[in-house]
Design an enzyme around this catalytic site. Structure first.
Site, PDB file in Angstrom:
ATOM      1  N   LYS A   1       0.534 -15.818   6.197  1.00  0.00           N
ATOM      2  CA  LYS A   1       0.492 -14.491   6.823  1.00  0.00           C
ATOM      3  C   LYS A   1       0.802 -14.604   8.313  1.00  0.00           C
ATOM      4  CE  LYS A   1      -2.911 -12.341   3.734  1.00  0.00           C
ATOM      5  NZ  LYS A   1      -4.218 -11.657   3.663  1.00  0.00           N
TER       6      LYS A   1
ATOM      7  N   ASP B   1      -5.716  -7.183   4.861  1.00  0.00           N
ATOM      8  CA  ASP B   1      -6.032  -7.478   3.472  1.00  0.00           C
ATOM      9  C   ASP B   1      -4.921  -6.867   2.633  1.00  0.00           C
ATOM     10  OD1 ASP B   1      -7.678  -8.567   1.472  1.00  0.00           O
ATOM     11  OD2 ASP B   1      -8.557  -6.600   1.051  1.00  0.00           O
TER      12      ASP B   1
HETATM   13  P1  IMP Z   1      -5.709 -11.345   0.674  1.00  0.00           P
HETATM   14  O1  IMP Z   1      -5.076 -10.300   1.515  1.00  0.00           O
HETATM   15  O2  IMP Z   1      -5.633 -12.682   1.359  1.00  0.00           O
HETATM   16  O3  IMP Z   1      -7.081 -10.984   0.203  1.00  0.00           O
HETATM   17  O4  IMP Z   1      -4.753 -11.500  -0.564  1.00  0.00           O
HETATM   18  C1  IMP Z   1      -5.124 -11.246  -1.896  1.00  0.00           C
HETATM   19  C2  IMP Z   1      -4.280 -12.082  -2.796  1.00  0.00           C
HETATM   20  O5  IMP Z   1      -2.959 -11.575  -2.765  1.00  0.00           O
HETATM   21  C3  IMP Z   1      -4.212 -13.552  -2.406  1.00  0.00           C
HETATM   22  O6  IMP Z   1      -4.239 -14.321  -3.581  1.00  0.00           O
HETATM   23  C4  IMP Z   1      -2.889 -13.686  -1.724  1.00  0.00           C
HETATM   24  O7  IMP Z   1      -2.315 -14.960  -1.954  1.00  0.00           O
HETATM   25  C5  IMP Z   1      -2.076 -12.593  -2.368  1.00  0.00           C
HETATM   26  N1  IMP Z   1      -1.144 -12.037  -1.400  1.00  0.00           N
HETATM   27  C6  IMP Z   1      -1.433 -11.411  -0.237  1.00  0.00           C
HETATM   28  N2  IMP Z   1      -0.314 -11.061   0.398  1.00  0.00           N
HETATM   29  C7  IMP Z   1       0.697 -11.470  -0.378  1.00  0.00           C
HETATM   30  C8  IMP Z   1       2.105 -11.410  -0.241  1.00  0.00           C
HETATM   31  O8  IMP Z   1       2.678 -10.932   0.747  1.00  0.00           O
HETATM   32  N3  IMP Z   1       2.820 -11.918  -1.260  1.00  0.00           N
HETATM   33  C9  IMP Z   1       2.250 -12.481  -2.363  1.00  0.00           C
HETATM   34  N4  IMP Z   1       0.954 -12.581  -2.529  1.00  0.00           N
HETATM   35  C10 IMP Z   1       0.173 -12.091  -1.536  1.00  0.00           C
END
Ligand code: IMP
Length: 190
Positions: free
Chosen positions: A17, A72
């Protein structure tokens, strides 16, 4: 760090990110400083509410660095009534992309529609309520995982025939949920 840039802290454990956000911030006059630490995430139905609660927690911590933002993201699959949505991180850790593809077995065309959503919460100072910025992209769950780039669900999230994992960071940023949310955020602070 270049001089003359405004510094904003990005609190996240996810280096992918940071890479995407830093590319998005090029030429914006903002320097993104990564703060790599864990903060509590409530399990709420809406990711907007999740980031708001987490940002409030962070800004009230002793010695909180400001201004900062967190984000998020969630994958919402229409045929699964929005699953995994706010549970995306848990689902990715447990059943992963192969598990999602299995849940989608036998579904075709419109049934594979999916939405990726990002909520950014920005706190200007420890006393300021967080401001929320959203970004959404509509796509579909690919028939199989494709591509080597990106992270998380990128190999199975297809946008106009190409998975996010088949795109460069620049291409993904142009259309992604995170790119859209971050541009909203930049519009607000510039
Ligand atoms: P969080 O925002 O880190 O809670 O992400 C939730 C889940 O979605 C995690 O398993 C991340 O790896 C996935 N994720 C978040 N953003 C992306 C993205 O841009 N592409 C693919 N997967 C994502």
């Amino acid at each position: 760090m270049k001089t003359g840039l405004r510094t904003i802290y990005f609190v996240t454990r996810n280096p992918h990110k940071v890479k995407e956000i830093r590319e998005l911030a090029i030429d914006s006059g903002i320097s993104i400083q990564h703060l790599n630490y864990e903060y509590p995430e409530l399990q709420l139905d809406e990711i907007e509410e999740v980031v708001k609660a987490s940002a409030n927690y962070i800004r009230r911590e002793k010695g909180a660095k400001t201004p900062f933002f967190i984000e998020d993201s969630g994958l919402f699959i229409h045929a699964l009534n929005g699953f995994p949505g706010p549970f995306s991180a848990f689902v990715f850790r447990t059943i992963g992309n192969e598990g999602i593809l299995s849940l989608m077995a036998g579904k075709s065309g419109e049934e594979r529609r999916a939405t990726f959503k990002t909520a950014i919460a920005f706190c200007q100072s420890a006393s300021a309520e967080p401001r929320i910025f959203l970004g959404v992209v509509e796509g579909r769950i690919a028939d199989s995982a494709r591509g080597e780039g990106g992270f998380g669900f990128d190999p199975i999230f297809e946008y106009r025939g190409t998975t996010f994992a088949e795109m460069s960071t620049e291409e993904k940023n142009r259309v992604s949920h995170r790119g859209r949310a971050f541009r909203e955020f930049l519009n607000h602070i510039s």
